[in-house]
Write an enzyme that holds these catalytic residues in place. Structure first.
Site, PDB file in Angstrom:
ATOM      1  N   LEU A 118       0.744  -1.237   0.256  1.00 17.73           N
ATOM      2  CA  LEU A 118       0.261   0.093  -0.233  1.00 17.73           C
ATOM      3  C   LEU A 118       0.908   1.110  -0.104  1.00 17.73           C
ATOM      4  O   LEU A 118       1.855   1.000   0.532  1.00 17.73           O
ATOM      5  CB  LEU A 118      -1.227   0.110   1.665  1.00 17.73           C
ATOM      6  CG  LEU A 118      -1.617  -1.106   1.512  1.00 17.73           C
ATOM      7  CD1 LEU A 118      -2.851  -0.711   2.533  1.00 17.73           C
ATOM      8  CD2 LEU A 118      -2.734  -1.292   0.188  1.00 17.73           C
ATOM      9  N   ASP A 119       0.470   2.690  -0.400  1.00 16.73           N
ATOM     10  CA  ASP A 119       1.715   3.557  -0.945  1.00 16.73           C
ATOM     11  C   ASP A 119       0.929   3.729   1.050  1.00 16.73           C
ATOM     12  O   ASP A 119       0.319   3.726   1.979  1.00 16.73           O
ATOM     13  CB  ASP A 119       0.543   4.767  -0.875  1.00 16.73           C
ATOM     14  CG  ASP A 119       0.319   4.542  -3.259  1.00 16.73           C
ATOM     15  OD1 ASP A 119       1.207   3.716  -3.236  1.00 16.73           O
ATOM     16  OD2 ASP A 119      -0.420   5.001  -3.598  1.00 16.73           O
ATOM     17  N   ARG A 120       2.472   4.548   0.890  1.00 16.70           N
ATOM     18  CA  ARG A 120       2.598   5.361   2.461  1.00 16.70           C
ATOM     19  C   ARG A 120       1.654   5.804   2.964  1.00 16.70           C
ATOM     20  O   ARG A 120       1.216   5.937   4.033  1.00 16.70           O
ATOM     21  CB  ARG A 120       3.687   6.031   2.120  1.00 16.70           C
ATOM     22  CG  ARG A 120       4.475   6.825   3.278  1.00 16.70           C
ATOM     23  CD  ARG A 120       5.636   7.824   4.148  1.00 16.70           C
ATOM     24  NE  ARG A 120       6.488   7.572   5.334  1.00 16.70           N
ATOM     25  CZ  ARG A 120       7.331   8.669   5.559  1.00 16.70           C
ATOM     26  NH1 ARG A 120       8.380   8.979   4.683  1.00 16.70           N
ATOM     27  NH2 ARG A 120       6.848   9.221   7.008  1.00 16.70           N
TER      28      ARG A 120
END
Length: 317
Positions: free
Chosen positions: A145-147
């Site tokens: 997942l993106d940060r």
């Protein structure tokens, strides 16, 4: 993994233990050589400096139990070998677990925390869980997942489970759905987007993902969940898993995700920031799949964090 007693700056011999067979050699090396740049790992692989059973192997080679991996002398910064995760972050992650069994760990990842270290970050979710669970030596991220994205994240506890889950992902048998609050109004109820995305193009010196016919196929299914005065709450279902896919596709439709500083609308972001939105409004709400030979689906849901719930409530009023 059984390592020789030699230091990292000398030749290292590693025997692949039971349970680690099937792992790609590049991922295997990245896990052992903590603190070594990813580009350097691929360089020594391409040059043939890494040997498996005394022979050269390509980057995509999958290791077998009992393989002997020879790793050339590598300099590793001592402080980067074992990144220390703070007590507060460890407690936060422990509290974020929403399911766990002998094969799998599911958590609701907090926004602002990377899934792994790198690019100036000493640790991420996976490094933190390896510190929390030192006896569980096969912990691996199933996906990313993106940060700044929150929500459902899968971590496998066994290599066998990781192989199964990756095969399910390749066959599009894992249903992942996200919630996104986007700027602007939608007149229809749904849209299926199939436009290619090109990764790591430059825009003003910044690396971004862009819609480009030279890119890889990317498919997202959007559906309206709720309408507000100047924005729309969407459900996004991933049919492919490209970097920043939902964010770029939403922006391509002219309705960028609110709080998105890379692909979003600055004026809309500022207005929503004044209403209390301090982060990217993208949340991995649910994930669903079925283990082979089982009769029921595994369904996991991650609740929205309180700040996002309160924001939606205030807009309804």
């Amino acid at each position: 993994m059984l390592e020789s007693k030699q230091k990292n700056r000398e030749v290292l011999l590693v025997c692949v233990e039971p349970g680690f067979g099937g792992q790609r050699i590049d991922n295997f090396l990245l896990r052992i050589l903590k603190g070594v740049p990813r580009s350097y790992v691929y360089r020594i692989l391409r040059r043939g400096e890494v040997r498996v059973n005394k022979g050269r192997k390509k980057v995509g080679y999958r290791l077998q139990e009992g393989d002997i991996v020879r790793i050339p002398p590598v300099r590793v910064a001592e402080e980067e070998v074992m990144p220390s995760v703070g007590k507060r972050q460890l407690e936060q992650l422990e509290q974020s677990i929403i399911y766990e069994d002998e094969r799998l760990l599911v958590l609701s990842k907090p926004s602002g925390m990377a899934v792994h270290g790198g690019s100036g970050l000493s640790f991420g979710v996976i490094e933190a869980f390896r510190q929390l669970r030192p006896d569980q030596r096969q912990l691996e991220l199933v996906h990313r997942l993106d940060r700044d994205t929150s929500g459902c994240l899968l971590i496998s506890k066994k290599r066998s489970a990781l192989r199964v889950l990756h095969e399910l992902m390749r066959s599009n048998a894992i249903d992942k759905r996200y919630l996104a609050l986007v700027s602007g109004k939608w007149h229809g109820d749904k849209a299926d987007i199939d436009v290619p995305l090109l990764k790591n193009t430059l825009r003003g010196g910044e690396r971004v993902v862009m819609v480009d016919p030279r890119g890889k196929q990317a498919q997202t299914r959007f559906r309206v969940r709720e309408r507000f005065h100047r924005c729309t709450l969407l459900e996004a279902r991933l049919m492919t898993g490209r970097t920043h896919q939902i964010r770029v596709h939403a922006a391509h439709l002219g309705t960028p995700i609110l709080g998105d500083r890379k692909y979003g609308d600055q004026d809309a972001n500022k207005a929503m920031h004044n209403q209390g939105l301090k982060r990217l409004f993208l949340h991995a709400e649910s994930i669903c799949f079925r283990w082979p030979d089982e009769k029921q689906d595994q369904v996991f849901q991650a609740p929205l964090e309180t700040s996002l719930v309160n924001l939606l409530s205030s807009m309804k009023r």
